[in-house]
Write a protein that holds these residues in place. Sequence first.
Motif, PDB file in Angstrom:
ATOM      1  N   LYS A  58      59.393-107.601  68.377  1.00 34.74           N
ATOM      2  CA  LYS A  58      58.507-108.197  67.450  1.00 34.74           C
ATOM      3  C   LYS A  58      58.212-107.303  66.047  1.00 34.74           C
ATOM      4  O   LYS A  58      57.861-106.121  66.278  1.00 34.74           O
ATOM      5  CB  LYS A  58      57.043-108.308  68.160  1.00 34.74           C
ATOM      6  N   PRO A  59      58.232-108.256  64.791  1.00 41.34           N
ATOM      7  CA  PRO A  59      58.463-107.348  63.757  1.00 41.34           C
ATOM      8  C   PRO A  59      56.629-106.814  63.603  1.00 41.34           C
ATOM      9  O   PRO A  59      55.630-107.518  63.785  1.00 41.34           O
ATOM     10  CB  PRO A  59      58.727-108.397  62.714  1.00 41.34           C
ATOM     11  N   THR A  60      56.791-105.452  62.956  1.00 38.22           N
ATOM     12  CA  THR A  60      55.435-104.968  62.807  1.00 38.22           C
ATOM     13  C   THR A  60      55.041-105.036  61.206  1.00 38.22           C
ATOM     14  O   THR A  60      56.095-105.438  60.413  1.00 38.22           O
ATOM     15  CB  THR A  60      55.169-103.651  63.185  1.00 38.22           C
ATOM     16  N   LYS A  61      53.782-105.109  61.095  1.00 40.57           N
ATOM     17  CA  LYS A  61      53.344-105.169  59.491  1.00 40.57           C
ATOM     18  C   LYS A  61      52.530-103.951  59.171  1.00 40.57           C
ATOM     19  O   LYS A  61      51.808-103.826  58.312  1.00 40.57           O
ATOM     20  CB  LYS A  61      52.427-106.401  59.298  1.00 40.57           C
ATOM     21  N   ASP A  62      52.798-102.822  59.982  1.00 42.16           N
ATOM     22  CA  ASP A  62      52.408-101.452  59.772  1.00 42.16           C
ATOM     23  C   ASP A  62      52.579-100.752  58.142  1.00 42.16           C
ATOM     24  O   ASP A  62      51.843-100.124  57.859  1.00 42.16           O
ATOM     25  CB  ASP A  62      52.586-100.505  60.662  1.00 42.16           C
ATOM     26  N   ILE A 107      62.130-110.337  57.712  1.00 40.34           N
ATOM     27  CA  ILE A 107      62.082-111.322  58.880  1.00 40.34           C
ATOM     28  C   ILE A 107      60.806-112.079  58.699  1.00 40.34           C
ATOM     29  O   ILE A 107      59.871-111.751  58.434  1.00 40.34           O
ATOM     30  CB  ILE A 107      61.952-110.410  60.298  1.00 40.34           C
ATOM     31  N   ARG A 108      61.131-113.474  58.810  1.00 38.05           N
ATOM     32  CA  ARG A 108      59.896-114.481  58.640  1.00 38.05           C
ATOM     33  C   ARG A 108      60.093-115.414  59.736  1.00 38.05           C
ATOM     34  O   ARG A 108      60.885-115.504  60.543  1.00 38.05           O
ATOM     35  CB  ARG A 108      60.295-115.217  57.303  1.00 38.05           C
ATOM     36  N   GLN A 109      58.934-116.005  59.913  1.00 39.76           N
ATOM     37  CA  GLN A 109      58.758-117.074  61.195  1.00 39.76           C
ATOM     38  C   GLN A 109      58.912-118.299  60.727  1.00 39.76           C
ATOM     39  O   GLN A 109      58.066-118.892  59.685  1.00 39.76           O
ATOM     40  CB  GLN A 109      57.442-116.857  61.734  1.00 39.76           C
ATOM     41  N   PHE A 110      59.793-119.253  61.196  1.00 38.28           N
ATOM     42  CA  PHE A 110      59.759-120.759  60.831  1.00 38.28           C
ATOM     43  C   PHE A 110      59.691-121.471  61.878  1.00 38.28           C
ATOM     44  O   PHE A 110      60.125-121.384  62.806  1.00 38.28           O
ATOM     45  CB  PHE A 110      61.401-120.971  60.476  1.00 38.28           C
ATOM     46  N   GLN A 152      42.911-104.388  64.018  1.00 32.99           N
ATOM     47  CA  GLN A 152      43.468-104.018  62.537  1.00 32.99           C
ATOM     48  C   GLN A 152      44.595-104.828  62.542  1.00 32.99           C
ATOM     49  O   GLN A 152      45.419-105.251  63.382  1.00 32.99           O
ATOM     50  CB  GLN A 152      43.879-102.541  62.906  1.00 32.99           C
ATOM     51  N   ILE A 153      44.608-105.789  61.385  1.00 36.14           N
ATOM     52  CA  ILE A 153      45.610-106.594  61.036  1.00 36.14           C
ATOM     53  C   ILE A 153      46.149-106.223  59.521  1.00 36.14           C
ATOM     54  O   ILE A 153      45.529-105.493  58.721  1.00 36.14           O
ATOM     55  CB  ILE A 153      44.884-107.904  60.904  1.00 36.14           C
ATOM     56  N   ALA A 154      47.168-107.000  59.125  1.00 37.87           N
ATOM     57  CA  ALA A 154      47.659-106.872  57.812  1.00 37.87           C
ATOM     58  C   ALA A 154      46.518-107.765  57.150  1.00 37.87           C
ATOM     59  O   ALA A 154      46.350-108.772  57.317  1.00 37.87           O
ATOM     60  CB  ALA A 154      49.191-107.464  57.817  1.00 37.87           C
ATOM     61  N   ALA A 155      46.393-107.275  55.675  1.00 40.37           N
ATOM     62  CA  ALA A 155      45.490-107.866  54.863  1.00 40.37           C
ATOM     63  C   ALA A 155      45.893-109.298  54.638  1.00 40.37           C
ATOM     64  O   ALA A 155      45.240-110.248  54.510  1.00 40.37           O
ATOM     65  CB  ALA A 155      45.305-107.305  53.574  1.00 40.37           C
ATOM     66  N   GLU A 156      47.166-109.480  54.493  1.00 38.65           N
ATOM     67  CA  GLU A 156      47.812-110.950  54.143  1.00 38.65           C
ATOM     68  C   GLU A 156      47.353-111.903  55.173  1.00 38.65           C
ATOM     69  O   GLU A 156      47.721-113.226  55.209  1.00 38.65           O
ATOM     70  CB  GLU A 156      49.180-110.700  53.774  1.00 38.65           C
ATOM     71  N   ASP A 157      47.373-111.344  56.560  1.00 42.84           N
ATOM     72  CA  ASP A 157      47.191-112.295  57.712  1.00 42.84           C
ATOM     73  C   ASP A 157      45.402-112.618  57.748  1.00 42.84           C
ATOM     74  O   ASP A 157      45.267-113.417  58.669  1.00 42.84           O
ATOM     75  CB  ASP A 157      47.474-111.571  58.894  1.00 42.84           C
ATOM     76  N   LEU A 158      44.724-112.304  56.953  1.00 44.94           N
ATOM     77  CA  LEU A 158      43.283-112.510  57.159  1.00 44.94           C
ATOM     78  C   LEU A 158      42.890-113.815  57.101  1.00 44.94           C
ATOM     79  O   LEU A 158      41.952-114.177  58.017  1.00 44.94           O
ATOM     80  CB  LEU A 158      42.379-111.601  55.752  1.00 44.94           C
ATOM     81  N   SER A 159      43.520-114.839  56.417  1.00 48.05           N
ATOM     82  CA  SER A 159      42.903-115.988  56.455  1.00 48.05           C
ATOM     83  C   SER A 159      43.415-116.870  57.709  1.00 48.05           C
ATOM     84  O   SER A 159      42.617-117.608  58.074  1.00 48.05           O
ATOM     85  CB  SER A 159      43.817-116.800  55.135  1.00 48.05           C
TER      86      SER A 159
END
Length: 317
Positions: free
Chosen positions: A223-227, A192-195, A269-276
Amino acid sequence: MQKSQRLIQLIMRINAKPSFTVRELADEFGLSTRTITRDLLELSELGVPVYSIQGRGGGYKLLQERLLPPISFTEGEAIALFFACQTLDYFSSLPFGDGADSALHKFYHYLPADLKERIDRLKNRIMFWSPYRPMSAEILQTLMQAIMIGRVVAITYKSSGGISERNIQPIGLYSSSGYWYCPAYCFSKEDIRQFRADRILSAVLNDTIPCRADVSGKSLLDKPTKDHLEQTLLQLEMTSKGVWMLESNPHIAPYIQRNEDGSGTATIQIAAEDLSFYVDLIWQLGGEGKIVGPAEGVAYMKQKIESMCSLYRTEFL
């Protein structure tokens, strides 16, 4: 039954039927076929688009979209509905076509004169502001149609990585800060992606790919989780102004711990890919916020600061 009540019930019956015969309606209402035929003619003269089907079996059906029967509103309900529709005025594009404007015009036209006068006094005094964002109404309508009838959409999408062709199964549409967003299952990424709708360059229904049943059951509340992804802890320090600037941000506000002097801290706590993404949010605070950790976040912020400094340093060489 009075004739007016019968005509209203007749509209409700033919709205619910893809096609019908005079005999079916006559039996259902306990009337003669002559009376039903006369009622159908009267509805047609009132603007209900009923037309006859030629050939074996015959009958009638609605020519265009189904019509709703008359509905009574209190004054408060009428004012609430009028301004609820008017909230859409500030969007550059809507997934409803001209339906919202047409409905609002009809609704206002048939209001009593004194109620119109009260609403006119409120015009331009009650606003639901939304920033103007240019985007395609046709693309929004295609996405909404796909959601309603359960279809996959082939899109051309422009992202930071360039332009790509994708097939998506839309989950919903929502608006934030004037932009329309479409969470969807991407068959290319298998996730699932956000467009963002304004970044969709083209969109057409694609009947060659079946919808996934598990995705069809989802809504915007799911809501999709990134756990399952690599996690990191984002640690922030903020001045009192920084707290004030972030307290309306849904990504950070729930985690703010306020100090007695109004300043605050947050650990998220966040997904590492969302850090930026989060670092870019803190960047907007200027000197009112500081990233304490993780080290990758601090390094990225220093890189942004150095890039900004070098940009302005060349101005004075």
